[in-house]
Every structure is written in C-alpha cells, then in structure tokens.
Scaffold this active site. Structure first.
Site, mmCIF file in Angstrom:
data_model
loop_
_atom_site.group_PDB
_atom_site.id
_atom_site.type_symbol
_atom_site.label_atom_id
_atom_site.label_comp_id
_atom_site.label_asym_id
_atom_site.label_seq_id
_atom_site.Cartn_x
_atom_site.Cartn_y
_atom_site.Cartn_z
ATOM 1 N N HIS A 104 0.631 -1.072 0.048
ATOM 2 C CA HIS A 104 0.090 0.093 0.021
ATOM 3 C C HIS A 104 0.871 1.105 0.209
ATOM 4 C CE1 HIS A 104 -2.523 3.079 2.160
ATOM 5 N NE2 HIS A 104 -3.460 2.625 1.171
ATOM 6 N N HIS A 121 -0.729 10.263 -3.040
ATOM 7 C CA HIS A 121 -2.019 9.651 -2.782
ATOM 8 C C HIS A 121 -3.181 10.740 -2.885
ATOM 9 C CE1 HIS A 121 -5.175 8.772 0.519
ATOM 10 N NE2 HIS A 121 -5.123 7.618 -0.032
#
Length: 354
Positions: free
Chosen positions: A44, A86
C-alpha cells in the site's frame, strides 16, 4: 498451495500464448475472472510503514520485501503528466508551502494540478503530516526531518518495477489507482485516459498482464471498460457514502447483493474497506464475514481489501497474525493492501495453505 500456484501460472501462460481467445468485451472480463490468482500481498503506497509513501525508495523496499503487487495512486500535473501522490493535494507530504507560499487556493490547499511537472519535481517529499499542525501522522515511522525524496511519475515507477523484474527474474505487478476523476474533469483534464494510455504503452493492456487498475468512481470505472475499452484487470474500490461519494456512485448499493452482481459485469475484483468484509471475530476467534464479502465470493470476484497497518490494527485484532489469519485463513480473501508487506509475506510463508 503449490498445486494451486502452478495451475494459475499455467492459466496465465496459456492466456499469454493466445490459447484463450476473447474477441468481445464480455469475454475478456470472464477470462480475467477465470484466471483467479493466488493469495497476494499488495504494498500500500509501497512499504509505507517504513519509508515515506509513494516514493521510489518505498517502492524498491516493497519489491525487496517480496510484495506481489505495488500500488500507485495517480493524479495529474498542470501539464497533464500522471504523477504518484495519494492526494490531489501536495501540502501533506511535500514542502510545497515553503517553496511556493503564494500558490495555495482560497481553501488554503495546494493542488498538484496547479503545478507543472518541473515544479512538482522541485519539491521534497517527507513522511505524511497534518496540514494544519505540521505534526507527523504516524509518529514512529520514518522521521519527517529526514526527507530526501521526490515525487515520481507513473512512468518512472513502471520503469523501476519492470527493471527490477528483469534484473531479478521475478514478476511483481503494479496496482494503480485513478484518483478523483470528477475533480480532474472539472479542471479540464481526463485522468483516466492519461493513465490508460501509459498502461497500454507499457504492456498492461490485457487480462493476463500483471496489473490491476482501480478507482472509487463507479461511473468512471464503467467508462474505462466501455468508452476507453481498457482490457486489463479492473477493480472497483468501495468506500462509504458518508465519506462523500463521487457523483453516480452509491456505495450502499454496490455493497448489496444486487450491486455486487452489477459490478461483476464490468470488473474483475473489488477493493473494499476492511470493515466492509470482516465485521470482527466470533466467540471462537474466527472472522465474521459480511454479506458483501459472501456475495463477492459467490460472484467469483477477487477481493483485495484496504488497509492493514501494524501500527493501526482493527479493534478486533490484537496483532498482525490475528488479523492476517482472519483475512486469509478464515475469510478466504484473495489479497490485502498493507503498509507492512514484509509481515504479510512472512505470514503466508509460515502458513502456505492460507
């Protein structure tokens, strides 16, 4: 598990060799779903538990930790280049407020789309911090003051991973997410088209290619499959309506039995929030599976929940092993997004039948 892995490799090889022919869109989806993969670990934002998220260093470390897939969150620069961040904002992972103090919008935020690639490349990336206080979000992770990193482009990251695949003989996949297409469209940019173009250029353009493309926007996911005719593996991310769903996306519906069947017509898998697939543990310590998970498995969709963090575990999990047992052994989930890919890889090595 060795037999299962061999079968998957044979299926993938057959796909590459053209033994399975899927001339129409619907057949491509079916083939991708039939080639169900072994249990996977998805890094991630890279090995973000150890190095600042989405830096090439974090991705290289995740590769060294033997993650199966490495995630890329993608936004666009002012000049339309897909870069890895992100958020659509720059002010919680870079020093943009110091280098470009006059470039914030009225809401006080600094948007990547307002900066050219050259300007973004001039920024220093650090561990994530809170925009209002400047305090590091995860205090025990890589120190903010040691920030020596840069924002990579999508192509740079693909080159890193494909280069490592060549030099190591491994085949680690990519797992890009198209961030906030609705916002980009309002700014005059088509992020999905830009990302799909890069993926197709680098060979991630068919069900057998080692990539998943994910998005929270259901209308955009359908557009990627139909209008943009993307033939690679697609994943619909699931959030909660209370978080602010994109227009045309109803997560409550998508989590229902009917919604899961609708998604199965378009995508190869779902990326739910972990509480959307495991509610907790029963009295005997096994995972309580949600109706959404049961429906997805019945529909033969791959399930890759987010995000398992060793320093922010679910309330029902006393440690990573408890969480991983519930995910892999009890619930039979296909893969997990984690900031700590080494711990998930080590768990699967100790438990080969998971």
């Amino acid at each position: 598990m060795l037999v299962k892995n061999l079968c998957h490799r044979l299926i993938a090889s057959a796909l590459v060799a053209g033994m399975f022919v899927a001339p129409i869109f619907g057949a491509n989806v079916a083939v991708a779903q039939d080639a169900k993969q072994e249990t996977v670990v998805i890094a991630h934002r890279g090995a973000s538990g150890y190095l600042p998220e989405h830096t090439l260093a974090a991705k290289a470390l995740a590769y060294g930790m033997r993650a199966d897939y490495i995630e890329q969150d993608v936004v666009l620069s002012k000049d339309g280049v897909p870069v890895i961040l992100h958020d659509i904002h720059l002010d919680t992972t870079t020093d943009v407020a110091t280098k470009f103090p006059g470039r914030k919008r009225e809401d006080g935020r600094y948007y990547a789309i307002d900066f050219t690639l050259d300007e973004i490349k001039s920024l220093t990336v650090t561990e994530r911090f809170k925009a209002d206080s400047g305090k590091q979000v995860y205090e025990n992770r890589f120190p903010m003051e040691f920030g020596i990193f840069k924002v990579p482009t999508l192509e740079e990251e693909i080159k890193l991973i494909q280069g490592l695949n060549r030099s190591t003989g491994r085949d680690v996949g990519i797992y890009p997410e198209i961030k906030n297409p609705e916002f980009h469209r309002a700014e005059g940019q088509d992020i999905a088209k830009a990302v799909v173009s890069v993926l197709e250029k680098w060979g991630y353009n068919n069900p057998a290619s080692n990539a998943f493309l994910q998005c929270f926007d259901w209308a955009e996911t359908k557009r990627i499959r139909t209008e943009l005719n993307y033939q690679g593996k697609l994943v619909q991310l699931l959030g909660e309506n209370r978080w602010g769903a994109p227009e045309g996306t109803d997560y409550d519906f998508l989590k229902s039995d009917e919604g899961v069947l609708e998604m199965a017509k378009v995508v190869d898998g779902i990326g739910p929030w972990l509480p959307q697939v495991i509610e907790g543990l029963s009295e005997n310590g096994t995972a309580i599976m949600t109706p959404t998970l049961i429906a997805a498995q019945r529909a033969q969709l791959m399930v890759h929940p987010y995000t398992l963090r060793a320093d922010q575990l679910p309330k029902w999990a006393g440690d990573m092993d408890i969480a991983l047992k519930a995910i892999f052994d009890d619930a039979g989930i296909d893969g997990i997004f984690t900031d700590f890919p080494d711990q998930a890889v080590e768990y699967l090595a100790r438990n080969p039948d998971a």
